[in-house]
Design an enzyme around this catalytic site. Structure first.
Site, mmCIF file in Angstrom:
data_model
loop_
_atom_site.group_PDB
_atom_site.id
_atom_site.type_symbol
_atom_site.label_atom_id
_atom_site.label_comp_id
_atom_site.label_asym_id
_atom_site.label_seq_id
_atom_site.Cartn_x
_atom_site.Cartn_y
_atom_site.Cartn_z
ATOM 1 N N PRO A 27 61.097 25.203 18.346
ATOM 2 C CA PRO A 27 62.756 25.414 17.028
ATOM 3 C C PRO A 27 62.466 26.082 16.279
ATOM 4 O O PRO A 27 61.748 26.755 15.327
ATOM 5 C CB PRO A 27 62.607 23.835 17.180
ATOM 6 C CG PRO A 27 61.212 23.437 16.584
ATOM 7 C CD PRO A 27 60.369 23.837 17.998
ATOM 8 N N GLN A 81 67.040 19.248 19.298
ATOM 9 C CA GLN A 81 66.496 19.007 18.380
ATOM 10 C C GLN A 81 66.830 18.334 17.220
ATOM 11 O O GLN A 81 67.962 19.196 16.563
ATOM 12 C CB GLN A 81 65.479 19.986 17.502
ATOM 13 C CG GLN A 81 64.360 18.993 16.834
ATOM 14 C CD GLN A 81 63.646 20.246 15.148
ATOM 15 O OE1 GLN A 81 64.465 20.764 14.760
ATOM 16 N NE2 GLN A 81 62.116 19.547 15.153
ATOM 17 N N CYS A 111 60.548 19.650 9.363
ATOM 18 C CA CYS A 111 60.517 20.535 8.375
ATOM 19 C C CYS A 111 60.307 20.420 6.894
ATOM 20 O O CYS A 111 61.212 19.240 5.773
ATOM 21 C CB CYS A 111 62.407 20.921 8.685
ATOM 22 S SG CYS A 111 62.961 22.212 7.655
ATOM 23 N N LYS A 150 58.655 15.921 16.279
ATOM 24 C CA LYS A 150 57.618 16.985 16.233
ATOM 25 C C LYS A 150 57.262 16.740 14.638
ATOM 26 O O LYS A 150 58.759 16.572 13.984
ATOM 27 C CB LYS A 150 59.085 18.178 15.833
ATOM 28 C CG LYS A 150 58.149 19.715 15.843
ATOM 29 C CD LYS A 150 58.086 20.696 15.828
ATOM 30 C CE LYS A 150 57.986 21.626 15.698
ATOM 31 N NZ LYS A 150 58.059 22.478 13.785
ATOM 32 N N ASN A 211 50.542 23.085 17.631
ATOM 33 C CA ASN A 211 51.779 24.015 17.599
ATOM 34 C C ASN A 211 50.623 24.310 15.585
ATOM 35 O O ASN A 211 50.976 23.588 15.046
ATOM 36 C CB ASN A 211 52.846 23.693 16.604
ATOM 37 C CG ASN A 211 53.759 24.764 15.831
ATOM 38 O OD1 ASN A 211 54.413 24.185 15.417
ATOM 39 N ND2 ASN A 211 53.547 26.300 17.034
ATOM 40 N N GLY A 212 51.628 25.825 15.854
ATOM 41 C CA GLY A 212 50.678 26.418 13.940
ATOM 42 C C GLY A 212 49.689 27.765 14.283
ATOM 43 O O GLY A 212 48.391 27.848 15.458
ATOM 44 N N ASP A 213 50.387 29.142 14.762
ATOM 45 C CA ASP A 213 49.280 30.436 14.187
ATOM 46 C C ASP A 213 48.771 30.635 16.127
ATOM 47 O O ASP A 213 47.823 31.629 16.004
ATOM 48 C CB ASP A 213 48.272 29.835 14.175
ATOM 49 C CG ASP A 213 48.047 29.638 12.386
ATOM 50 O OD1 ASP A 213 49.953 29.543 11.784
ATOM 51 O OD2 ASP A 213 47.835 29.053 11.615
ATOM 52 N N GLY A 235 55.821 29.774 17.543
ATOM 53 C CA GLY A 235 57.085 29.856 17.104
ATOM 54 C C GLY A 235 57.043 30.867 16.218
ATOM 55 O O GLY A 235 57.646 32.455 17.504
ATOM 56 N N ARG A 236 56.857 31.601 14.959
ATOM 57 C CA ARG A 236 56.931 33.162 14.922
ATOM 58 C C ARG A 236 56.279 33.440 15.568
ATOM 59 O O ARG A 236 56.616 34.923 15.746
ATOM 60 C CB ARG A 236 56.118 33.334 13.718
ATOM 61 C CG ARG A 236 57.196 32.200 12.419
ATOM 62 C CD ARG A 236 56.587 31.874 11.436
ATOM 63 N NE ARG A 236 54.975 30.909 11.053
ATOM 64 C CZ ARG A 236 53.771 30.683 10.832
ATOM 65 N NH1 ARG A 236 53.741 31.432 9.058
ATOM 66 N NH2 ARG A 236 52.974 29.680 10.537
HETATM 67 C C1 FMN Z 1 62.790 30.618 10.175
HETATM 68 C C2 FMN Z 1 61.744 29.722 10.987
HETATM 69 C C3 FMN Z 1 63.245 28.320 11.603
HETATM 70 C C4 FMN Z 1 62.436 27.392 12.035
HETATM 71 N N1 FMN Z 1 62.917 25.842 12.305
HETATM 72 C C5 FMN Z 1 62.698 24.512 12.766
HETATM 73 C C6 FMN Z 1 63.689 23.960 13.316
HETATM 74 O O1 FMN Z 1 64.682 24.341 12.887
HETATM 75 N N2 FMN Z 1 62.956 22.807 13.688
HETATM 76 C C7 FMN Z 1 61.404 22.726 12.947
HETATM 77 O O2 FMN Z 1 60.948 21.414 13.783
HETATM 78 N N3 FMN Z 1 60.752 23.943 12.934
HETATM 79 C C8 FMN Z 1 61.159 24.255 12.706
HETATM 80 N N4 FMN Z 1 60.497 26.170 12.297
HETATM 81 C C9 FMN Z 1 58.514 25.292 11.829
HETATM 82 C C10 FMN Z 1 58.199 26.302 13.795
HETATM 83 O O3 FMN Z 1 58.634 25.594 15.016
HETATM 84 C C11 FMN Z 1 57.044 25.859 13.201
HETATM 85 O O4 FMN Z 1 56.616 24.832 13.655
HETATM 86 C C12 FMN Z 1 56.311 26.141 13.035
HETATM 87 O O5 FMN Z 1 56.770 28.086 12.807
HETATM 88 C C13 FMN Z 1 54.062 26.672 12.788
HETATM 89 O O6 FMN Z 1 54.284 27.436 14.351
HETATM 90 P P1 FMN Z 1 53.996 28.934 14.254
HETATM 91 O O7 FMN Z 1 52.954 29.106 12.930
HETATM 92 O O8 FMN Z 1 53.435 29.235 15.408
HETATM 93 O O9 FMN Z 1 55.300 29.698 13.730
HETATM 94 C C14 FMN Z 1 60.490 26.776 11.710
HETATM 95 C C15 FMN Z 1 59.835 28.346 11.753
HETATM 96 C C16 FMN Z 1 60.330 29.064 10.834
HETATM 97 C C17 FMN Z 1 59.371 30.321 10.761
#
Ligand code: FMN
Length: 324
Positions: A27, A81, A111, A150, A211-213, A235-236
């Site tokens: 998300p 979510q 969050c 989460k 999750n992460g990176d 995610g990103r």
């Molecule tokens: C712009 C942005 C919005 C996000 N919105 C949510 C969200 O609505 N709900 C949630 O559980 N995590 C949210 N996250 C966290 C991501 O779901 C994820 O856990 C986090 O970015 C780590 O994963 P990544 O390293 O693959 O980005 C958000 C992250 C970013 C950068």
């Protein structure tokens, strides 16, 4: 499988829901709207999660909140979510969502945003396992759908509690746990600590999603191999890169990317409200250009476009230049 076949993540079952693989889109508030989620599903994501949805907004029937739940049959399975800190309201929100085209409910306990934390929601719940447990029990009591949670590693480096917290969530009725392996204090900086995902996996018998990176398919495979997790969530890394969900990854040229970009523009035109479409499309389309020669200049030109047709014309012209 012969030796040239790519290694793929096996199917993942969460409660009654079977996913084709364990590769999931995270998300991302502001980004994971219906067109982007559909694009990721079409490009290999086995499940996408909505942006976080306020239980207050749902219970008060706010129009903007309901827009976040918009989905279509082709997207299924689909996870919504929820976030909130009041068990009763979260239960009511779960009951409302369960009447819609939804297959899973995820609860946000990660969050880090101050506005959210101040109200006791998101990662603040990592410091309040009793309330977190009451929320999970209230949500699972009001929905027939599998409920996932989460979480983060913990609040800070001194209070990493994800394994015990995950065991609590399982006992309270959760069907899977996603671990963003950073603490609240880390925000989105530093590196995710895969040891925490491994420790959560050892602490529960429900599926664990790491999750992460994760920036490419191989990162997802590596996380699974290192931690034993059942699924991975990107995610990103998926922003501007829906190819992340396939072993071949992102094409190097604009010509290679164009079919997917055009598909995204089509989906955005079809599903986004007309007052938001151009802003959202520019945000995503700019990210599709990462790594291309002349990307900075092209992005500038893209931001100046006044409609989607102009964006398509700009990108096709660039593609012809690339061909020459
Ligand atoms: C712009 C942005 C919005 C996000 N919105 C949510 C969200 O609505 N709900 C949630 O559980 N995590 C949210 N996250 C966290 C991501 O779901 C994820 O856990 C986090 O970015 C780590 O994963 P990544 O390293 O693959 O980005 C958000 C992250 C970013 C950068």
């Amino acid at each position: 499988m012969n030796s040239s076949s790519p290694i793929i993540l096996p199917p993942l079952t969460i409660g009654s829901v079977r996913l084709q693989s364990g590769f999931i889109l995270a998300p991302l508030a502001g980004y994971t709207d219906l067109p982007f989620r559909l694009l990721c599903r079409e490009n290999g994501a086995a499940l996408c999660v909505s942006e976080m949805v306020s239980c207050h907004g749902l219970v008060q029937q706010q129009k903007n909140t309901f827009e976040l739940l918009r989905t279509v049959a082709e997207e299924r399975p689909f996870a919504v979510q929820l976030f909130g800190s009041d068990p009763e309201l979260m239960g009511q929100a779960a009951a409302l969502v369960s009447a819609l085209l939804v297959d899973l409910i995820d609860i946000n306990m990660g969050c880090p945003v101050r506005k959210v934390i101040k109200k006791g929601c998101g990662a603040a719940l990592m410091k309040d396992p009793q309330r977190a447990e009451a929320i999970i029990r209230a949500v699972t009591a009001r929905t027939p759908l599998p409920v996932t949670v989460k979480i983060r590693s913990g609040w800070s480096g001194e209070s990493v509690n994800a394994p015990g917290f995950a065991a609590m969530a399982e006992a309270a009725g959760a069907s899977a746990i996603t671990v963003h392996a950073r603490t609240w204090a880390q925000g989105f900086g530093g590196l995710a600590d895969r040891k925490v995902i491994k420790a959560v996996k050892a602490a529960v018998s429900i599926p664990v999603i790491g999750n992460g990176d994760i920036l490419c398919y191989a990162d997802g495979m590596a996380m699974r191999a290192e931690t034993g997790c059942d699924g991975v969530m990107a995610g990103r890394g998926a922003l501007g890169n829906p190819w992340l969900f396939t072993p071949a990854g992102m094409p190097a040229t604009l010509a290679g990317r164009m079919p997917v970009i055009e598909r995204y523009l089509h989906l955005a035109g079809q599903y986004l409200p007309s007052d938001k479409v151009l802003f959202k499309v520019k945000n995503h389309a700019a990210k599709f250009l990462t790594g291309l020669a002349g990307a900075a200049r092209l992005r500038q030109a893209l931001y100046a476009c006044e409609n989607i047709e102009a964006i398509v014309t700009l990108l096709l012209a660039q593609q012809h230049r690339e061909d020459e």
